[in-house]
Design a protein around this motif. Sequence first.
Motif, mmCIF file in Angstrom:
data_model
loop_
_atom_site.group_PDB
_atom_site.id
_atom_site.type_symbol
_atom_site.label_atom_id
_atom_site.label_comp_id
_atom_site.label_asym_id
_atom_site.label_seq_id
_atom_site.Cartn_x
_atom_site.Cartn_y
_atom_site.Cartn_z
ATOM 1 N N GLY A 30 20.404 99.612 8.491
ATOM 2 C CA GLY A 30 19.205 99.183 7.793
ATOM 3 C C GLY A 30 19.246 97.780 7.213
ATOM 4 N N ASP A 31 20.238 97.003 7.595
ATOM 5 C CA ASP A 31 20.381 95.651 7.049
ATOM 6 C C ASP A 31 19.501 94.672 7.845
ATOM 7 O OD1 ASP A 31 21.178 93.140 6.203
ATOM 8 O OD2 ASP A 31 23.272 93.709 5.951
ATOM 9 N N HIS A 32 18.302 94.364 7.307
ATOM 10 C CA HIS A 32 17.366 93.500 8.009
ATOM 11 C C HIS A 32 17.846 92.051 8.073
ATOM 12 C CE1 HIS A 32 14.732 96.961 7.233
ATOM 13 N NE2 HIS A 32 14.041 96.540 8.279
ATOM 14 N N LEU A 33 18.579 91.614 7.072
ATOM 15 C CA LEU A 33 19.116 90.256 7.099
ATOM 16 C C LEU A 33 20.108 90.098 8.240
ATOM 17 C CD1 LEU A 33 19.471 87.433 5.960
ATOM 18 C CD2 LEU A 33 21.166 88.359 4.343
ATOM 19 N N GLN A 34 20.956 91.091 8.402
ATOM 20 C CA GLN A 34 21.929 91.043 9.495
ATOM 21 C C GLN A 34 21.210 91.066 10.849
ATOM 22 O OE1 GLN A 34 24.994 93.999 9.183
ATOM 23 N NE2 GLN A 34 26.200 93.164 10.852
ATOM 24 N N LEU A 35 20.119 91.828 10.936
ATOM 25 C CA LEU A 35 19.343 91.870 12.173
ATOM 26 C C LEU A 35 18.761 90.488 12.483
ATOM 27 C CD1 LEU A 35 18.014 93.350 14.514
ATOM 28 C CD2 LEU A 35 16.169 94.016 12.958
ATOM 29 N N LEU A 36 18.245 89.814 11.460
ATOM 30 C CA LEU A 36 17.706 88.468 11.649
ATOM 31 C C LEU A 36 18.786 87.493 12.109
ATOM 32 C CD1 LEU A 36 15.268 88.118 8.610
ATOM 33 C CD2 LEU A 36 14.664 88.284 11.034
ATOM 34 N N LEU A 37 19.994 87.660 11.575
ATOM 35 C CA LEU A 37 21.108 86.802 11.983
ATOM 36 C C LEU A 37 21.465 87.045 13.450
ATOM 37 C CD1 LEU A 37 23.402 87.006 8.814
ATOM 38 C CD2 LEU A 37 22.051 85.044 9.591
ATOM 39 N N TYR A 38 21.441 88.319 13.862
ATOM 40 C CA TYR A 38 21.723 88.658 15.254
ATOM 41 C C TYR A 38 20.675 88.034 16.175
ATOM 42 C CZ TYR A 38 25.518 92.058 14.689
ATOM 43 O OH TYR A 38 26.726 92.642 14.448
ATOM 44 N N VAL A 39 19.403 88.132 15.765
ATOM 45 C CA VAL A 39 18.323 87.546 16.566
ATOM 46 C C VAL A 39 18.483 86.028 16.626
ATOM 47 C CG1 VAL A 39 15.837 87.126 16.676
ATOM 48 C CG2 VAL A 39 16.695 89.412 16.123
ATOM 49 N N GLY A 40 18.805 85.414 15.472
ATOM 50 C CA GLY A 40 18.997 83.966 15.431
ATOM 51 C C GLY A 40 20.131 83.511 16.322
ATOM 52 N N PHE A 41 21.237 84.254 16.301
ATOM 53 C CA PHE A 41 22.375 83.908 17.161
ATOM 54 C C PHE A 41 21.984 84.023 18.634
ATOM 55 C CE2 PHE A 41 26.049 85.252 19.716
ATOM 56 C CZ PHE A 41 26.895 84.178 19.501
ATOM 57 N N SER A 42 21.218 85.078 18.976
ATOM 58 C CA SER A 42 20.779 85.252 20.362
ATOM 59 C C SER A 42 19.910 84.093 20.811
ATOM 60 C CB SER A 42 20.002 86.569 20.497
ATOM 61 O OG SER A 42 20.834 87.675 20.251
ATOM 62 N N LEU A 43 19.051 83.601 19.908
ATOM 63 C CA LEU A 43 18.199 82.469 20.253
ATOM 64 C C LEU A 43 19.019 81.201 20.458
ATOM 65 C CD1 LEU A 43 15.132 83.075 17.909
ATOM 66 C CD2 LEU A 43 15.303 83.484 20.374
ATOM 67 N N LEU A 44 20.147 81.096 19.757
ATOM 68 C CA LEU A 44 21.041 79.952 19.958
ATOM 69 C C LEU A 44 21.733 80.021 21.317
ATOM 70 C CD1 LEU A 44 22.677 79.587 16.408
ATOM 71 C CD2 LEU A 44 20.900 78.158 17.458
ATOM 72 N N VAL A 45 21.743 81.198 21.910
ATOM 73 C CA VAL A 45 22.234 81.362 23.280
ATOM 74 C C VAL A 45 21.093 81.139 24.270
ATOM 75 C CG1 VAL A 45 23.192 83.015 24.943
ATOM 76 C CG2 VAL A 45 24.051 82.957 22.580
ATOM 77 N N PHE A 46 19.934 81.726 23.960
ATOM 78 C CA PHE A 46 18.786 81.705 24.866
ATOM 79 C C PHE A 46 18.198 80.305 25.043
ATOM 80 C CE2 PHE A 46 14.146 81.806 25.256
ATOM 81 C CZ PHE A 46 14.004 82.479 26.459
ATOM 82 N N LEU A 47 17.943 79.603 23.961
ATOM 83 C CA LEU A 47 17.236 78.321 24.037
ATOM 84 C C LEU A 47 18.029 77.240 24.783
ATOM 85 C CD1 LEU A 47 15.543 78.256 20.517
ATOM 86 C CD2 LEU A 47 14.479 78.702 22.742
ATOM 87 N N PRO A 48 19.331 77.071 24.524
ATOM 88 C CA PRO A 48 20.089 76.090 25.330
ATOM 89 C C PRO A 48 20.123 76.452 26.814
ATOM 90 C CG PRO A 48 21.286 76.624 23.324
ATOM 91 C CD PRO A 48 20.159 77.608 23.430
ATOM 92 N N ALA A 49 20.210 77.763 27.104
ATOM 93 C CA ALA A 49 20.211 78.192 28.505
ATOM 94 C C ALA A 49 18.874 77.863 29.162
ATOM 95 C CB ALA A 49 20.487 79.690 28.595
ATOM 96 N N LEU A 50 17.791 78.080 28.425
ATOM 97 C CA LEU A 50 16.461 77.756 28.939
ATOM 98 C C LEU A 50 16.333 76.257 29.222
ATOM 99 C CD1 LEU A 50 13.634 79.041 29.498
ATOM 100 C CD2 LEU A 50 13.013 78.344 27.165
ATOM 101 N N TYR A 51 16.861 75.454 28.311
ATOM 102 C CA TYR A 51 16.805 73.998 28.483
ATOM 103 C C TYR A 51 17.637 73.557 29.681
ATOM 104 C CZ TYR A 51 17.345 69.020 27.513
ATOM 105 O OH TYR A 51 17.360 67.649 27.613
ATOM 106 N N GLN A 52 18.817 74.143 29.817
ATOM 107 C CA GLN A 52 19.676 73.792 30.956
ATOM 108 C C GLN A 52 19.018 74.163 32.282
ATOM 109 O OE1 GLN A 52 22.476 72.075 31.151
ATOM 110 N NE2 GLN A 52 22.499 71.733 28.938
ATOM 111 N N LEU A 53 18.341 75.307 32.312
ATOM 112 C CA LEU A 53 17.634 75.708 33.532
ATOM 113 C C LEU A 53 16.481 74.748 33.819
ATOM 114 C CD1 LEU A 53 17.608 79.582 33.090
ATOM 115 C CD2 LEU A 53 18.781 78.302 34.876
#
Length: 255
Positions: free
Chosen positions: A226-249
């Motif tokens: 139930g830790d929503h802050l931790q969930l937001l951190l997980y989503v933020g970390f995923s976006l730090l993976v997703f966005l650079p990959a999108l840019y590289q593509l």
Amino acid sequence: MSSTIHSGLRAALFFVAFFAVQLVITLLGTLISTDLVGNSLLLVGIQLLSSLLIIVLFLSLRWAVVSAHYFQTRPWDVFLWAAVLALGTVIPSEALNEVLGVEMPKEMENILMEIVKSPLGYFTIAIIVPLAEELVFRGAILRVLLPEGRWVAIVISALLFGLAHGNLAQLPHAFLLGLLLGWMYARTGSILPGFVVHLVNNTVAYILMRLTPNNPDARLIDLLQGDHLQLLLYVGFSLLVFLPALYQLHLRMKR
């Protein structure tokens, strides 16, 4: 106008054919056993046979055209970043589903779990099904719609891809993923980069279902107690993976 109508009718034909093959094979499966949900081997057989028939049908009628040209350019960097991109979508997609409050129908969930339990489960879910879907939704439907407008075609093919999953739980992720897959096809003219994304996406889904066989509908927020802050951190970390990959593509995929 006549060209637009012709393209739309062809796309509709491909969509109907995709469903018709699956429906016929499923009906034949019910002649063997009325309890499909409890028969892992038969479920895998139905999914494999229908996907293989779809591949053969679309290739033999040249509804989807396959060429080795793109692979011969050795786009290994595109494949690598496509895999990274797919990994970056997993947690944000699950978080979005939880926010929307949509759940997969129990019967469909049971069917997926039965397929996963089969020795051919991974081969079916992660390789053959993605290949068939990429041929249909990008190699056929998107290909014929592209001359009518790039992003209109991508959105329509993505929406059809989402609807093809047959349930609201998978629709948001499939639609958003379809936008990415459509963009990749429009840039490269090949289903291969999208197939890599699709393969990685389904591989992750397969692994998660194997790891939680007794709780397939476990929510991410529950796993995080139930830790929503931790969930937001997980989503933020995923976006730090997703966005650079999108840019590289964006940089590496040829128009």
